[in-house]
Write a protein that holds these residues in place. Structure first.
Motif, PDB file in Angstrom:
ATOM      1  N   ALA A  71     -10.374  48.479  24.327  1.00  0.00           N
ATOM      2  CA  ALA A  71     -10.497  48.795  23.104  1.00  0.00           C
ATOM      3  C   ALA A  71     -11.469  48.664  22.726  1.00  0.00           C
ATOM      4  O   ALA A  71     -12.399  49.088  21.933  1.00  0.00           O
ATOM      5  N   GLY A  72     -11.898  47.015  22.641  1.00  0.00           N
ATOM      6  CA  GLY A  72     -12.979  45.909  22.755  1.00  0.00           C
ATOM      7  C   GLY A  72     -14.137  46.856  22.876  1.00  0.00           C
ATOM      8  O   GLY A  72     -15.299  46.493  22.964  1.00  0.00           O
ATOM      9  N   LEU A  73     -13.522  47.187  24.077  1.00  0.00           N
ATOM     10  CA  LEU A  73     -15.246  47.824  25.447  1.00  0.00           C
ATOM     11  C   LEU A  73     -15.837  49.088  24.925  1.00  0.00           C
ATOM     12  O   LEU A  73     -16.882  49.210  24.733  1.00  0.00           O
ATOM     13  N   ALA A  74     -14.368  49.815  24.593  1.00  0.00           N
ATOM     14  CA  ALA A  74     -14.932  50.993  24.024  1.00  0.00           C
ATOM     15  C   ALA A  74     -15.704  50.661  22.830  1.00  0.00           C
ATOM     16  O   ALA A  74     -16.523  51.711  22.656  1.00  0.00           O
ATOM     17  N   GLU A  75     -15.484  50.160  22.184  1.00  0.00           N
ATOM     18  CA  GLU A  75     -16.167  49.894  20.876  1.00  0.00           C
ATOM     19  C   GLU A  75     -17.304  48.689  20.831  1.00  0.00           C
ATOM     20  O   GLU A  75     -18.780  49.539  19.772  1.00  0.00           O
ATOM     21  N   GLU A  76     -17.837  47.507  21.840  1.00  0.00           N
ATOM     22  CA  GLU A  76     -18.508  47.787  22.259  1.00  0.00           C
ATOM     23  C   GLU A  76     -19.763  49.083  23.015  1.00  0.00           C
ATOM     24  O   GLU A  76     -21.209  49.083  22.455  1.00  0.00           O
ATOM     25  N   LEU A  77     -19.230  49.888  23.189  1.00  0.00           N
ATOM     26  CA  LEU A  77     -19.819  50.696  24.180  1.00  0.00           C
ATOM     27  C   LEU A  77     -20.781  52.216  22.632  1.00  0.00           C
ATOM     28  O   LEU A  77     -21.486  52.557  23.208  1.00  0.00           O
ATOM     29  N   ALA A  78     -19.612  51.665  22.028  1.00  0.00           N
ATOM     30  CA  ALA A  78     -20.423  52.671  21.101  1.00  0.00           C
ATOM     31  C   ALA A  78     -21.352  52.619  20.669  1.00  0.00           C
ATOM     32  O   ALA A  78     -21.589  53.304  19.585  1.00  0.00           O
ATOM     33  N   LYS A  79     -21.744  51.025  20.588  1.00  0.00           N
ATOM     34  CA  LYS A  79     -23.115  50.547  19.992  1.00  0.00           C
ATOM     35  C   LYS A  79     -24.222  51.348  20.624  1.00  0.00           C
ATOM     36  O   LYS A  79     -24.858  51.032  19.934  1.00  0.00           O
ATOM     37  N   LEU A  80     -24.084  51.569  22.023  1.00  0.00           N
ATOM     38  CA  LEU A  80     -25.209  52.533  22.789  1.00  0.00           C
ATOM     39  C   LEU A  80     -25.817  53.594  21.836  1.00  0.00           C
ATOM     40  O   LEU A  80     -24.871  54.796  21.849  1.00  0.00           O
ATOM     41  N   PRO A  81     -26.605  53.842  21.302  1.00  0.00           N
ATOM     42  CA  PRO A  81     -27.497  54.330  20.295  1.00  0.00           C
ATOM     43  C   PRO A  81     -27.109  56.198  21.182  1.00  0.00           C
ATOM     44  O   PRO A  81     -26.593  56.810  20.281  1.00  0.00           O
ATOM     45  N   ASP A  82     -27.515  56.154  22.106  1.00  0.00           N
ATOM     46  CA  ASP A  82     -27.537  57.718  22.517  1.00  0.00           C
ATOM     47  C   ASP A  82     -26.122  58.188  23.534  1.00  0.00           C
ATOM     48  O   ASP A  82     -26.732  58.822  24.237  1.00  0.00           O
ATOM     49  N   LEU A  83     -25.772  56.929  23.335  1.00  0.00           N
ATOM     50  CA  LEU A  83     -24.290  57.519  23.894  1.00  0.00           C
ATOM     51  C   LEU A  83     -23.732  58.225  22.940  1.00  0.00           C
ATOM     52  O   LEU A  83     -22.734  57.944  21.257  1.00  0.00           O
ATOM     53  N   ALA A  84     -22.769  59.985  23.489  1.00  0.00           N
ATOM     54  CA  ALA A  84     -21.580  60.573  22.101  1.00  0.00           C
ATOM     55  C   ALA A  84     -20.978  60.021  22.267  1.00  0.00           C
ATOM     56  O   ALA A  84     -19.773  59.989  21.512  1.00  0.00           O
ATOM     57  N   ARG A  85     -20.297  60.086  23.743  1.00  0.00           N
ATOM     58  CA  ARG A  85     -18.755  60.267  24.209  1.00  0.00           C
ATOM     59  C   ARG A  85     -17.732  59.540  24.609  1.00  0.00           C
ATOM     60  O   ARG A  85     -19.156  58.871  25.162  1.00  0.00           O
ATOM     61  N   ILE A  86     -17.150  59.145  24.300  1.00  0.00           N
ATOM     62  CA  ILE A  86     -16.423  58.135  25.490  1.00  0.00           C
ATOM     63  C   ILE A  86     -15.195  58.615  25.785  1.00  0.00           C
ATOM     64  O   ILE A  86     -14.559  59.095  24.453  1.00  0.00           O
ATOM     65  N   ARG A  87     -14.619  58.602  26.908  1.00  0.00           N
ATOM     66  CA  ARG A  87     -13.232  59.370  27.522  1.00  0.00           C
ATOM     67  C   ARG A  87     -13.323  57.922  27.907  1.00  0.00           C
ATOM     68  O   ARG A  87     -13.254  57.161  28.877  1.00  0.00           O
ATOM     69  N   ILE A 126      -4.150  52.585  20.017  1.00  0.00           N
ATOM     70  CA  ILE A 126      -4.039  53.553  19.940  1.00  0.00           C
ATOM     71  C   ILE A 126      -4.348  53.712  18.302  1.00  0.00           C
ATOM     72  O   ILE A 126      -4.911  54.851  18.239  1.00  0.00           O
ATOM     73  N   ALA A 127      -5.034  52.875  17.334  1.00  0.00           N
ATOM     74  CA  ALA A 127      -5.910  52.080  16.684  1.00  0.00           C
ATOM     75  C   ALA A 127      -7.274  52.777  17.260  1.00  0.00           C
ATOM     76  O   ALA A 127      -7.938  53.116  15.965  1.00  0.00           O
ATOM     77  N   ALA A 128      -8.030  52.500  18.154  1.00  0.00           N
ATOM     78  CA  ALA A 128      -9.300  52.853  18.120  1.00  0.00           C
ATOM     79  C   ALA A 128      -9.113  53.930  18.066  1.00  0.00           C
ATOM     80  O   ALA A 128     -10.321  54.395  17.882  1.00  0.00           O
ATOM     81  N   HIS A 129      -8.541  55.365  18.269  1.00  0.00           N
ATOM     82  CA  HIS A 129      -8.240  56.996  18.053  1.00  0.00           C
ATOM     83  C   HIS A 129      -8.659  56.744  17.335  1.00  0.00           C
ATOM     84  O   HIS A 129      -9.032  58.363  16.779  1.00  0.00           O
ATOM     85  N   SER A 130      -8.532  56.023  16.090  1.00  0.00           N
ATOM     86  CA  SER A 130      -8.875  56.834  14.340  1.00  0.00           C
ATOM     87  C   SER A 130     -10.058  55.790  14.276  1.00  0.00           C
ATOM     88  O   SER A 130     -10.571  55.999  13.643  1.00  0.00           O
ATOM     89  N   SER A 131     -10.765  54.358  14.383  1.00  0.00           N
ATOM     90  CA  SER A 131     -11.540  53.487  14.058  1.00  0.00           C
ATOM     91  C   SER A 131     -12.996  54.177  15.009  1.00  0.00           C
ATOM     92  O   SER A 131     -13.997  53.904  13.802  1.00  0.00           O
ATOM     93  N   ASN A 132     -12.207  54.243  16.085  1.00  0.00           N
ATOM     94  CA  ASN A 132     -13.818  54.580  17.016  1.00  0.00           C
ATOM     95  C   ASN A 132     -14.058  56.109  17.334  1.00  0.00           C
ATOM     96  O   ASN A 132     -13.227  56.942  17.669  1.00  0.00           O
ATOM     97  N   GLU A 133     -14.447  56.686  15.855  1.00  0.00           N
ATOM     98  CA  GLU A 133     -15.503  57.976  16.067  1.00  0.00           C
ATOM     99  C   GLU A 133     -16.158  58.865  17.565  1.00  0.00           C
ATOM    100  O   GLU A 133     -15.842  59.578  18.135  1.00  0.00           O
ATOM    101  N   LYS A 134     -16.719  57.514  18.494  1.00  0.00           N
ATOM    102  CA  LYS A 134     -16.954  57.694  19.725  1.00  0.00           C
ATOM    103  C   LYS A 134     -16.141  58.560  20.927  1.00  0.00           C
ATOM    104  O   LYS A 134     -16.517  59.159  21.909  1.00  0.00           O
ATOM    105  N   LEU A 135     -14.574  57.779  20.255  1.00  0.00           N
ATOM    106  CA  LEU A 135     -13.779  58.022  21.294  1.00  0.00           C
ATOM    107  C   LEU A 135     -13.000  59.214  21.026  1.00  0.00           C
ATOM    108  O   LEU A 135     -12.675  59.833  19.986  1.00  0.00           O
ATOM    109  N   MET A 136     -13.293  60.379  22.121  1.00  0.00           N
ATOM    110  CA  MET A 136     -12.611  61.107  21.962  1.00  0.00           C
ATOM    111  C   MET A 136     -11.601  61.382  22.011  1.00  0.00           C
ATOM    112  O   MET A 136     -10.486  60.975  22.306  1.00  0.00           O
ATOM    113  N   PRO A 137     -11.129  62.424  21.117  1.00  0.00           N
ATOM    114  CA  PRO A 137      -9.420  62.777  20.792  1.00  0.00           C
ATOM    115  C   PRO A 137      -8.327  63.662  21.963  1.00  0.00           C
ATOM    116  O   PRO A 137      -8.083  64.375  22.117  1.00  0.00           O
TER     117      PRO A 137
END
Ligand code: SAH
Ligand code: SF4
Ligand code: F3S
Length: 440
Positions: free
Chosen positions: A220-236, A250-261
């Motif tokens: 979750a922490g790694l995905a949060e850091e990667l979400a800071k890359l402006p041109d990256l739109a999606r993380i799976r 589990i929480a990242a799936h509601s807080s990290n908007e770039k983490l896909m559902p």
């Protein structure tokens, strides 16, 4: 073996999982960095790398038929290198059985491929299947170009030892690549054109590291850091194990908007006796409660799974429990397999091996249930407008294909380029795709 001139062109063919696809890309980058060029047809290549998979018997057999097919009309062959999981598991058998193979290189040693190929060109036959942790990534060239959707291996190996599975033997113990290296590689992929990154691992959610401030962090922490890359739109990410699905993820799936559902969370069987014999470390009920928690935070999440039918001793009633869990979950997508006994794994010598006809029949029933659910899932998205990442051209003129947030294949006609993120109205559902219309 007679010496040949050093190869100028290569072709890498990857089988098996996405991690093998990633490794294949890295090998191609490595050979390119050494001055070789990629041949699109393997018939034209001086060097052919077969990046193999050992997961089921059929996958392994493919290697030997592929090696045979590389013989040219004049009786010569290209330099053949066998890489991947069959190389790791059966390296010496390959060398004995297939004299045309000149290089055998395991998944943790492929950074040495160029020097091994040079030795082969000089007339040698070389094998390298050591598993030095992490040496490989440091020795690979930096990433430069990428398609719109890129793979990034963050974790390798498996300590779970499911009793049917070869992966702990072919890929070794679980290791996590360092946080900073991954952020670097992700940044290069985005600079090279990636809009979406899929984080890969045999147990990707077992990834653990320390962030830039030295704090212990998980996926979750790694995905949060990667979400800071402006041109990256999606993380799976894929593949996850139920035992490593922690609260933060589990929480990242509601807080990290770039983490896909989308969550690929294999269960394998819906019966607790079978799950125990598989050494899966979860029960059917535990798995369902876990999904309840995931869905509580992200109600629209698409769930995907893997299933094995005909595990040794599986009865008809036990198999029906698997059909029941499929109905309880309502999978959006799934992969399903007939159990394949793998040499050296505990399940291969268990009593009660299930015969082929019974496995065929169960697989058919399982797949028709899965089919019904993927159609139903796709139907729930009809009438919605969603963002599609365009990844290729379709077969009809003007038709484009891409992925919805829920990893559905969406096709539509209209003015869009590969790599675009476009708004699409979802019109018609099929079991494996959705027809859409480009929003005005
Ligand atoms: N690490 C992942 C995936 C590993 S391999 C996980 O644990 O889910 C991908 C899938 O192949 C597995 O999920 C399983 O469904 C299937 N598989 C593995 N070994 C198999 C075997 N011996 N026979 C049939 N299917 C197998
Ligand atoms: Fe294989 Fe199980 Fe490990 Fe997945 S968790 S790679 S199925 S041993
Ligand atoms: Fe196959 Fe190895 Fe992947 S056995 S599934 S290529 S980890």
């Amino acid at each position: 073996m007679p010496a040949t001139t050093p190869p100028k062109t290569f072709h890498v063919k990857s089988f098996g999982c996405q991690m093998n696809v990633y490794d294949g890309e890295r090998m191609a980058e490595l050979l390119t960095a050494k001055g070789m060029t990629s041949a699109s047809e393997r018939e034209d290549a001086d060097l052919v790398v077969l990046n193999t998979c050992h997961i089921r018997e059929r996958a392994t057999e493919k290697v030997y038929s592929d090696i045979g097919r590389l013989r040219r009309d004049d009786g010569t062959t290209p330099i053949i290198a066998v890489a991947g999981c069959v190389a790791q598991a059966e390296g010496s058998e390959i060398m004995a059985r297939a004299p045309s193979v000149r290089v055998v290189v395991g998944p943790q040693a492929y950074h040495r491929l160029p020097e091994m190929v040079a030795q082969a060109a000089a007339g040698g036959r070389v094998t390298e299947t050591d598993m030095p942790a992490e040496a490989k990534f440091a020795a690979l060239p930096k990433r430069r170009r990428s398609g719109p959707s890129a793979f990034l291996t963050i974790q390798e190996g498996c300590d779970k030892f499911c009793t049917y599975c070869v992966v702990p033997y072919t890929r070794g113990a679980e290791i996590s690549r360092p946080f900073a290296d991954l952020v670097d590689e992700a940044r290069l992929l985005v600079e090279g054109g990636a809009r979406e990154i899929t984080l890969l691992g045999q147990n990707v959610n077992a990834w653990a590291g320390e962030d830039d401030k030295g704090r212990a962090t998980g996926l979750a922490g790694l995905a949060e850091e990667l979400a800071k890359l402006p041109d990256l739109a999606r993380i799976r990410y894929t593949t996850s194990h139920p035992a490593d699905m922690d609260d933060a993820l589990i929480a990242a799936h509601s807080s990290n908007e770039k983490l896909m559902p989308f969550l690929h969370l294999p269960v394998q069987s819906g019966n607790d006796r079978v799950l125990k014999a598989m050494n899966r470390s979860h029960t059917a009920e535990g798995y369902l409660r876990l999904l309840d928690r995931v869905r509580a935070g992200r109600p629209d999440i698409a769930i995907s799974g893997d299933f094995i039918v005909g595990f040794p001793g599986e009865t008809e009633a036990e198999f029906e429990d698997t059909l029941r869990i499929i109905d309880a979950v309502g999978y959006a997508q799934a992969f399903s397999f007939k159990y394949s006994p793998r040499p050296g794994t505990p399940a291969a010598t268990m009593d009660g091996q299930v015969c082929g006809e019974v496995m065929d029949e169960r697989l058919q029933r399982l797949q028709s249930a899965l089919h019904r659910h993927s159609q139903a899932f796709n139907q729930t998205t009809i009438g919605r407008r969603c963002t599609v990442l365009v990844d290729r051209k379709g077969r009809q003129p003007g038709q484009m294909l891409g992925k919805s947030p829920w990893l559905q294949s969406v096709y539509f006609t209209g003015d869009a380029a590969i790599g675009d993120l476009v708004e699409v109205d979802m019109i018609e559902a099929w079991p494996n795709s959705v027809a859409g219309k480009l929003a005005a």
